[in-house]
Design a protein around this motif. Sequence first.
Motif, PDB file in Angstrom:
ATOM      1  N   VAL A  98       0.890  -1.153   0.080  1.00 51.05           N
ATOM      2  CA  VAL A  98      -0.071   0.176  -0.079  1.00 51.05           C
ATOM      3  C   VAL A  98       1.009   1.225   0.082  1.00 51.05           C
ATOM      4  N   GLU A  99       1.923   1.319   0.691  1.00 52.71           N
ATOM      5  CA  GLU A  99       2.630   2.565   0.980  1.00 52.71           C
ATOM      6  C   GLU A  99       3.429   2.900  -0.179  1.00 52.71           C
ATOM      7  N   ASP A 100       3.982   2.102  -0.895  1.00 49.03           N
ATOM      8  CA  ASP A 100       4.564   2.216  -2.392  1.00 49.03           C
ATOM      9  C   ASP A 100       3.563   2.656  -3.557  1.00 49.03           C
ATOM     10  N   ALA A 101       2.286   2.001  -3.299  1.00 48.99           N
ATOM     11  CA  ALA A 101       1.182   2.412  -4.147  1.00 48.99           C
ATOM     12  C   ALA A 101       0.996   3.766  -4.004  1.00 48.99           C
ATOM     13  N   LEU A 102       0.790   4.199  -3.020  1.00 53.42           N
ATOM     14  CA  LEU A 102       0.432   5.745  -2.568  1.00 53.42           C
ATOM     15  C   LEU A 102       1.650   6.698  -3.253  1.00 53.42           C
ATOM     16  N   THR A 103       2.630   6.125  -3.116  1.00 59.94           N
ATOM     17  CA  THR A 103       3.796   6.953  -3.466  1.00 59.94           C
ATOM     18  C   THR A 103       3.926   7.177  -4.993  1.00 59.94           C
ATOM     19  N   HIS A 107       3.459  10.156  -8.011  1.00 56.73           N
ATOM     20  CA  HIS A 107       4.121  10.316  -9.120  1.00 56.73           C
ATOM     21  C   HIS A 107       3.155  10.415 -10.469  1.00 56.73           C
ATOM     22  N   VAL A 108       2.140   9.695 -10.249  1.00 57.98           N
ATOM     23  CA  VAL A 108       1.246   9.835 -11.611  1.00 57.98           C
ATOM     24  C   VAL A 108       0.543  11.108 -11.474  1.00 57.98           C
ATOM     25  N   THR A 109      -0.114  11.457 -10.444  1.00 56.87           N
ATOM     26  CA  THR A 109      -0.602  12.960 -10.559  1.00 56.87           C
ATOM     27  C   THR A 109       0.153  14.059 -10.864  1.00 56.87           C
ATOM     28  N   ASP A 110       1.396  13.874 -10.508  1.00 53.48           N
ATOM     29  CA  ASP A 110       2.431  14.827 -10.827  1.00 53.48           C
ATOM     30  C   ASP A 110       2.614  15.013 -12.296  1.00 53.48           C
ATOM     31  N   GLN A 111       2.529  13.774 -12.931  1.00 53.99           N
ATOM     32  CA  GLN A 111       2.590  13.675 -14.500  1.00 53.99           C
ATOM     33  C   GLN A 111       1.223  13.796 -15.047  1.00 53.99           C
ATOM     34  N   HIS A 112       0.260  14.226 -14.406  1.00 54.30           N
ATOM     35  CA  HIS A 112      -0.948  14.613 -14.817  1.00 54.30           C
ATOM     36  C   HIS A 112      -1.459  13.354 -15.841  1.00 54.30           C
ATOM     37  N   ILE A 113      -1.312  12.301 -15.601  1.00 53.26           N
ATOM     38  CA  ILE A 113      -2.034  11.047 -16.058  1.00 53.26           C
ATOM     39  C   ILE A 113      -3.241  10.809 -15.757  1.00 53.26           C
ATOM     40  N   PRO A 114      -4.315  10.998 -16.525  1.00 51.54           N
ATOM     41  CA  PRO A 114      -5.563  10.808 -16.168  1.00 51.54           C
ATOM     42  C   PRO A 114      -6.278   9.578 -15.664  1.00 51.54           C
ATOM     43  N   PHE A 115      -5.631   8.488 -16.256  1.00 48.37           N
ATOM     44  CA  PHE A 115      -6.130   6.957 -15.959  1.00 48.37           C
ATOM     45  C   PHE A 115      -5.263   6.230 -15.273  1.00 48.37           C
ATOM     46  N   VAL A 116      -5.892   5.718 -13.955  1.00 43.46           N
ATOM     47  CA  VAL A 116      -4.961   4.749 -13.263  1.00 43.46           C
ATOM     48  C   VAL A 116      -5.554   3.562 -13.434  1.00 43.46           C
ATOM     49  N   LEU A 117      -4.629   2.334 -13.719  1.00 42.49           N
ATOM     50  CA  LEU A 117      -5.011   0.883 -13.812  1.00 42.49           C
ATOM     51  C   LEU A 117      -4.508   0.050 -12.768  1.00 42.49           C
ATOM     52  N   ALA A 127      -6.805   1.463  -0.646  1.00 38.29           N
ATOM     53  CA  ALA A 127      -6.204   2.651  -0.292  1.00 38.29           C
ATOM     54  C   ALA A 127      -6.194   3.855  -1.453  1.00 38.29           C
ATOM     55  N   LEU A 128      -5.827   3.119  -2.914  1.00 38.68           N
ATOM     56  CA  LEU A 128      -5.775   4.078  -4.059  1.00 38.68           C
ATOM     57  C   LEU A 128      -7.215   4.916  -4.165  1.00 38.68           C
ATOM     58  N   THR A 129      -8.544   3.837  -3.870  1.00 39.42           N
ATOM     59  CA  THR A 129      -9.529   4.682  -4.005  1.00 39.42           C
ATOM     60  C   THR A 129      -9.834   5.812  -2.906  1.00 39.42           C
ATOM     61  N   GLU A 130      -9.491   5.640  -1.788  1.00 37.53           N
ATOM     62  CA  GLU A 130      -9.691   6.713  -0.901  1.00 37.53           C
ATOM     63  C   GLU A 130      -8.603   7.800  -1.385  1.00 37.53           C
ATOM     64  N   ALA A 131      -7.326   7.598  -1.783  1.00 36.63           N
ATOM     65  CA  ALA A 131      -6.444   8.785  -2.092  1.00 36.63           C
ATOM     66  C   ALA A 131      -6.952   9.376  -3.261  1.00 36.63           C
ATOM     67  N   ILE A 132      -7.706   8.599  -4.250  1.00 38.64           N
ATOM     68  CA  ILE A 132      -8.163   9.374  -5.447  1.00 38.64           C
ATOM     69  C   ILE A 132      -9.406  10.084  -5.144  1.00 38.64           C
ATOM     70  N   ASN A 133     -10.280   9.828  -4.287  1.00 38.68           N
ATOM     71  CA  ASN A 133     -11.369  10.743  -3.941  1.00 38.68           C
ATOM     72  C   ASN A 133     -10.979  11.893  -3.346  1.00 38.68           C
ATOM     73  N   LYS A 134      -9.789  11.920  -2.377  1.00 35.75           N
ATOM     74  CA  LYS A 134      -9.311  13.068  -1.768  1.00 35.75           C
ATOM     75  C   LYS A 134      -8.617  14.163  -2.747  1.00 35.75           C
ATOM     76  N   HIS A 135      -7.790  13.380  -3.869  1.00 39.70           N
ATOM     77  CA  HIS A 135      -7.211  14.052  -4.866  1.00 39.70           C
ATOM     78  C   HIS A 135      -8.143  14.838  -5.491  1.00 39.70           C
ATOM     79  N   ASN A 136      -9.137  13.988  -6.023  1.00 43.43           N
ATOM     80  CA  ASN A 136     -10.060  14.613  -7.095  1.00 43.43           C
ATOM     81  C   ASN A 136     -10.840  15.733  -6.508  1.00 43.43           C
ATOM     82  N   GLN A 137     -11.159  15.753  -5.062  1.00 40.75           N
ATOM     83  CA  GLN A 137     -11.805  17.014  -4.315  1.00 40.75           C
ATOM     84  C   GLN A 137     -10.879  17.984  -4.300  1.00 40.75           C
ATOM     85  N   ARG A 138      -9.517  17.810  -4.086  1.00 40.14           N
ATOM     86  CA  ARG A 138      -8.514  18.990  -4.015  1.00 40.14           C
ATOM     87  C   ARG A 138      -8.178  19.541  -5.276  1.00 40.14           C
TER      88      ARG A 138
END
Length: 434
Positions: A98-103, A107-117, A127-138
């Motif tokens: 999980v920790e490495d996935a969130l790290t 990197h994905v969002t820094d590169q503005h990649i729109p789709f995560v697989l 963990a990614l779902t929660e992180a994406i929810n927060k990121h998309n809100q911010r």
Amino acid sequence: MLNTIQRKLLLFRSRTPLLLATALLIAHGIAQAAVASTLPPIRLAMIEGLSGSFTNAGEAVQRNLQLAIEMINARGGVKLPDGRHLLALTTFDNKQNVEDALTEFRHVTDQHIPFVLQGNSSAVALALTEAINKHNQRMPDNRVLFLNYSAVDPALTNEKCSPWHFRFDASSDMRMNALTEVIQGDTQAKKIYLIGQDYSFGRQVVKSARTMLANKRPDIQIAGEDLHPIGKIKDFAPYAAKIKASGADAVITGNWGNDLTLLIKATRDAGMNIKFYTFYANALGAPAAIGDAGVGRVRAVAEWHPNVGGKESDAFYQRFRQRYPDSKDDYAHLRLYVMLDMLVSAIEKARTTQAAAVARSLETASYDNGFYQARMRAEDHQLLQPLYVSVMQKKSDGGIRFDNEGSGYGFKTERYTESRLTALPTSCKMIREY
């Protein structure tokens, strides 16, 4: 030029060999791709375990995604108002934690990649779902859509559902429902052992097995239950000994990757001739590890398998084998091709790669490739698709056309459930931000 090639393809497809038709298609695709290559690609980020205990599972996903992308790009890529764009895959190694996935997600969002697989871990997916929810809100100008191809914890489309998450695999409950339908009709099943990996998915498999068996076969005894650390057990002999001592006549497991292969090897080495009801016994070394002991006794559940039959299904599998002829690479995930085809259609319908617009388009999408039909359920973003329970066979016995990974063993359909009958109720209360 393009119209000429298209006319030739239509003219010769019905009366020329497969290779010639394929050559014409490739020529057409090259011409289309040459035009599309002048525009920036649509980037896809695969966050997956590409090192460590489950490297083989991550690499199998990458191979399938790469071929799916090649097939889409060969027909010209993705059509948007400004022209055609190719798809491009970038991989991020989360080392299956999980920790490495969130790290890597940062990197994905820094590169503005729109789709995560991602898919090869429900813990990572949650963990990614929660992180994406927060990121998309911010960051509403840099939103991300999450396409999940194999994280099957039911929570992802129930209490943890998200407007930004779409699952293209059946949930573990949907798969277990299909397996227990087979067990329900097995009059020889008396005592069943439950074993799984000790994380969200593995625990859910054991829980749903207990619940569904109690409802469908209350006479069956649960002979034992074990949860083991994921990806850390190198010797399953102690677990095999416990299964043998329990007197179980069958095992239910959601294990995958080396955790499944090593478990099956251990039971074989212990001289056990026992039935296995699995999610993933059809690849990643498992058929060869099982050998003759699995014929008629080992079952797997999936949305498709190579021996489904039919011209379109055979053509899909043969194309995969032409691209990856090495027997060790023989693990075709149909749902990955479905996922990317549906994504492309949603982008083209939305006329943008903007996450909210694509999500609106994707959540009502359906799919039909001639041998497989599915639809996305808008309520929870769960793809409803057919499920096959298949039983292991020996190719030389003549009952199957294709084996798995050159092992001499493959799988034959035992029970087919059409997509509308695989649906289970959802508790999702999705709050959309689009």
